[in-house]
Design an enzyme around this catalytic site. Structure first.
Site, PDB file in Angstrom:
ATOM      1  N   LYS A   1      30.341  28.561   0.315  1.00  0.00           N
ATOM      2  CA  LYS A   1      30.679  27.138   0.267  1.00  0.00           C
ATOM      3  C   LYS A   1      32.143  26.990   0.648  1.00  0.00           C
ATOM      4  O   LYS A   1      32.975  27.763   0.163  1.00  0.00           O
ATOM      5  CB  LYS A   1      30.459  26.588  -1.143  1.00  0.00           C
TER       6      LYS A   1
ATOM      7  N   GLY B   1      -7.215  -7.312  14.085  1.00  0.00           N
ATOM      8  CA  GLY B   1      -7.605  -8.433  14.932  1.00  0.00           C
ATOM      9  C   GLY B   1      -8.338  -7.890  16.153  1.00  0.00           C
ATOM     10  O   GLY B   1      -7.912  -6.899  16.749  1.00  0.00           O
TER      11      GLY B   1
ATOM     12  N   ASP C   1       6.307  -1.598  11.623  1.00  0.00           N
ATOM     13  CA  ASP C   1       5.687  -0.411  11.023  1.00  0.00           C
ATOM     14  C   ASP C   1       4.882   0.423  12.022  1.00  0.00           C
ATOM     15  O   ASP C   1       3.937   1.093  11.648  1.00  0.00           O
ATOM     16  CB  ASP C   1       4.796  -0.826   9.849  1.00  0.00           C
TER      17      ASP C   1
ATOM     18  N   ARG D   1       0.805  -1.221   0.000  1.00  0.00           N
ATOM     19  CA  ARG D   1       0.000   0.000   0.000  1.00  0.00           C
ATOM     20  C   ARG D   1       0.847   1.285   0.000  1.00  0.00           C
ATOM     21  O   ARG D   1       0.334   2.370  -0.242  1.00  0.00           O
ATOM     22  CB  ARG D   1      -0.969  -0.004   1.191  1.00  0.00           C
TER      23      ARG D   1
HETATM   24  C1  UD1 Z   1      -1.722  -7.849  12.199  1.00  0.00           C
HETATM   25  C2  UD1 Z   1      -2.396  -8.796  13.181  1.00  0.00           C
HETATM   26  C3  UD1 Z   1      -3.678  -8.157  13.710  1.00  0.00           C
HETATM   27  C4  UD1 Z   1      -3.416  -6.782  14.285  1.00  0.00           C
HETATM   28  C5  UD1 Z   1      -2.674  -5.915  13.277  1.00  0.00           C
HETATM   29  C6  UD1 Z   1      -2.222  -4.647  13.957  1.00  0.00           C
HETATM   30  C7  UD1 Z   1      -1.881 -11.052  12.473  1.00  0.00           C
HETATM   31  C8  UD1 Z   1      -2.347 -12.251  11.745  1.00  0.00           C
HETATM   32  N1  UD1 Z   1      -2.705 -10.018  12.505  1.00  0.00           N
HETATM   33  O1  UD1 Z   1      -2.566  -7.728  11.060  1.00  0.00           O
HETATM   34  O2  UD1 Z   1      -4.192  -8.995  14.743  1.00  0.00           O
HETATM   35  O3  UD1 Z   1      -4.633  -6.184  14.640  1.00  0.00           O
HETATM   36  O4  UD1 Z   1      -1.483  -6.581  12.807  1.00  0.00           O
HETATM   37  O5  UD1 Z   1      -1.661  -3.767  13.023  1.00  0.00           O
HETATM   38  O6  UD1 Z   1      -0.806 -11.058  13.036  1.00  0.00           O
HETATM   39  N2  UD1 Z   1       4.959  -9.901   8.730  1.00  0.00           N
HETATM   40  C9  UD1 Z   1       6.053 -10.711   8.566  1.00  0.00           C
HETATM   41  N3  UD1 Z   1       5.894 -11.912   7.987  1.00  0.00           N
HETATM   42  C10 UD1 Z   1       4.691 -12.381   7.592  1.00  0.00           C
HETATM   43  C11 UD1 Z   1       3.562 -11.552   7.765  1.00  0.00           C
HETATM   44  C12 UD1 Z   1       3.723 -10.331   8.351  1.00  0.00           C
HETATM   45  O7  UD1 Z   1       7.163 -10.330   8.923  1.00  0.00           O
HETATM   46  O8  UD1 Z   1       4.639 -13.505   7.084  1.00  0.00           O
HETATM   47  C13 UD1 Z   1       5.135  -8.597   9.361  1.00  0.00           C
HETATM   48  C14 UD1 Z   1       4.728  -7.444   8.471  1.00  0.00           C
HETATM   49  O9  UD1 Z   1       5.840  -6.959   7.739  1.00  0.00           O
HETATM   50  C15 UD1 Z   1       4.231  -6.409   9.477  1.00  0.00           C
HETATM   51  C16 UD1 Z   1       3.717  -7.255  10.633  1.00  0.00           C
HETATM   52  O10 UD1 Z   1       4.285  -8.535  10.485  1.00  0.00           O
HETATM   53  O11 UD1 Z   1       5.274  -5.587   9.955  1.00  0.00           O
HETATM   54  C17 UD1 Z   1       2.192  -7.351  10.635  1.00  0.00           C
HETATM   55  O12 UD1 Z   1       1.774  -7.934   9.411  1.00  0.00           O
HETATM   56  P1  UD1 Z   1       0.561  -7.354   8.586  1.00  0.00           P
HETATM   57  O13 UD1 Z   1       0.425  -8.164   7.345  1.00  0.00           O
HETATM   58  O14 UD1 Z   1       0.680  -5.895   8.468  1.00  0.00           O
HETATM   59  O15 UD1 Z   1      -0.639  -7.772   9.561  1.00  0.00           O
HETATM   60  P2  UD1 Z   1      -2.048  -7.107   9.656  1.00  0.00           P
HETATM   61  O16 UD1 Z   1      -2.933  -7.659   8.623  1.00  0.00           O
HETATM   62  O17 UD1 Z   1      -1.916  -5.648   9.779  1.00  0.00           O
HETATM   63 CA    CA Z   2      -0.130  -3.878   9.420  1.00  0.00          CA
END
Ligand code: UD1
Ligand code: CA
Length: 477
Positions: free
Chosen positions: A356, A147, A110, A18
């Site tokens: 400079k 979540g 993030d 995004r």
């Molecule tokens: C996640 C949570 C959700 C929470 C939300 C808060 C899960 C399944 N869901 O959702 O409960 O409310 O964050 O913002 O955990 N990442 C990895 N490897 C992966 C997947 C993700 O390193 O395989 C990292 C991403 O880079 C990110 C973080 O984990 O920094 C969260 O992943 P993201 O896909 O953003 O999860 P959300 O859908 O936001």
């Molecule tokens: Ca996220």
């Protein structure tokens, strides 16, 4: 802190689509002098964990190189395919000694607004509650996509359900999981080995660990943090909003320590800025990696980067990069101090002046419309208006040395390499190509010649010719 903290795990493998960025992976976007990842790592550093493990995946070479720069002791762990946050944690734990015990903290890469204080409070609550897991939660206006935290009748956290897997009733819950957790290390290891992918996204969800531990009768605790602190940055709208909040936080800290910020909405500082008390920041000021001395006035419309400003100096409509400004200096309006500019105490740099690699001595003035490049100027010297230090011969740069108490005429060219001795004068309009001895007056311009009657002969009948004729008549009377 009671327990040891064997590891902080930062999850930063996701793609961050995004952001729509070709130039940078999401977690390397940032503000206030730090990447998103840098902010998270900085907040976590206060926990003083034995290991900081960062899970990298998308564009991992860039993320890893950046991590080496900002946190050389952190350990990158590769998650080649992103099978979910639970999978990421499972891989990260392979970099942590299995028998280390203690508490493990998990953070997403993030969430740049998280503070060290909130993380410390999370760990303190986790330990004092003797919990198997402690979630950081927030209550938000619009929980769509997050979540949801599902609590039992007794108010204890029972599980977290992802938006896509939630029932309509569960989606009404406004308390969300922030992806920030403290876990009992041994119980986390066991639980991430038991995650299923039987869910809407076919991923191993870290939040499912909560349900697994609660289901086994373990105690789950929760700390509620302000939504403004736990907000994630997923796109550039959220990036700007997070930057604004973070900037406000920094400015408020400066104001509380004695800095006047006239217009906080147009004043931007980064984390590495040090500002002494009684400094005034006028509207439209940007400071990155600067040090501003007591009582200085900066702005309006001034941008300073890697620049030091001494006490009581006033920089107005000035841009400075890698400059060093002494005490009681004035610059601008419209001054440009480029790298290597060093202004001693009491220097005045005026309007439309660019410097400079210029070392300017105490009390010297360069008031108007000048370029000073590759120069050493002594003390209490005056550089005439519209002077150019001609430093470039088309191939190489050369140095000019101007002594103390020199009086440069207006519209001079100092053709480098050249040296002007102490107390020398240079005539207006001079092109100085040879050294000027101390105390000499250098005149380097064509002598003036007046061609009498030229206008009457060459431009007869013009207004100029008539004016000249009238002047001649007046003289006769
Ligand atoms: C996640 C949570 C959700 C929470 C939300 C808060 C899960 C399944 N869901 O959702 O409960 O409310 O964050 O913002 O955990 N990442 C990895 N490897 C992966 C997947 C993700 O390193 O395989 C990292 C991403 O880079 C990110 C973080 O984990 O920094 C969260 O992943 P993201 O896909 O953003 O999860 P959300 O859908 O936001
Ligand atoms: Ca996220």
């Amino acid at each position: 802190m009671a327990d040891r903290l064997p590891a902080v795990l930062v999850l930063a493998a996701g793609e961050g689509t995004r952001m729509r960025s070709k130039a940078l992976p999401k977690v390397l976007h940032g503000f206030a002098g730090r990447s998103l990842l840098g902010h998270v790592v900085a907040a976590a550093s206060g926990l003083d964990a034995d290991n900081t493990v960062v899970v990298v995946g998308h564009r991992r070479d860039e993320v890893t190189a950046h991590l080496t720069g900002i946190a050389p002791s952190a350990t990158p762990v590769v998650q080649a395919e992103q099978h979910g946050t639970g999978h990421a944690v499972r891989l990260a734990l392979e970099a942590v000694p299995a028998d280390a015990g203690g508490t493990v903290v998990v953070l997403p890469g993030d969430t740049p607004l998280l503070t060290g204080a909130t993380l410390a409070a999370l760990v303190a609550e986790h330990e004092s509650a003797g919990a198997a897991a402690t979630l950081l939660t927030s209550v938000v206006d619009d929980p769509t996509g997050y979540g949801r935290v599902i609590r039992g009748a007794d108010g204890a956290v029972a599980r977290v359900v992802e938006h896509k897997d939630a029932t309509d009733d569960e989606r009404q819950v406004a308390e969300i999981a922030t992806s920030v957790y403290a876990f009992d290390h041994a119980l986390l290891r066991d639980a991430v080995g038991r995650l299923s992918t039987d869910n809407a996204q076919g991923e191993e969800y870290l939040p499912d660990v909560i349900g697994i531990l609660a289901g086994a009768g373990h105690r789950i605790a929760a700390v509620i943090a302000p939504a403004a602190e736990t907000a994630g940055v997923n796109d550039r709208v959220q990036l700007a909003a997070a930057h604004r909040l973070y900037n406000t936080r920094l400015l408020e800290a400066h104001m509380r320590s004695g800095v006047t910020v006239v217009d906080p909405l147009t004043t931007w500082v980064d984390v590495d800025v040090r500002i002494e008390p009684d400094v005034t920041l006028w509207p439209s000021v940007e400071l990155s990696d600067c040090r501003i001395g007591e009582g200085a006035e900066i702005g309006p419309q001034t941008s300073l980067t890697r620049t030091e400003v001494g006490p009581r100096s006033r920089l107005t409509r000035t841009v400075a990069i890698e400059a060093c400004v002494g005490a009681d200096v004035t610059t601008g309006p419209y001054a440009y101090l480029r790298p290597g500019t060093v202004l001693a105490d009491g220097v005045h740099v005026g309007t439309y002046v660019e410097l400079k690699k210029a070392d300017v001595g105490e009390g010297t003035k360069i008031p108007h419309l000048s370029y000073v490049g590759d120069a050493t100027i002594g003390e209490h010297t005056n550089i005439g208006a519209a002077t150019v230090f001609v430093n470039y011969d088309g191939v190489e740069k050369h140095h000019t040395v101007i002594g103390n108490h020199v009086r440069g005429g207006a519209d001079n060219m100092f053709v480098a390499p050249v040296e002007v001795g102490d107390g020398a004068y240079t005539a207006a309009g001079s092109i100085i190509t040879q050294d000027v001895p101390p105390g000499a007056m250098a005149v380097a311009r064509a002598p003036q010649r007046n061609v009498r009657g030229w206008v009457a002969r060459k431009r007869p009948g013009t207004a100029a010719a008539e004016a000249a004729a009238r002047a001649a008549d007046d003289k006769k009377d």
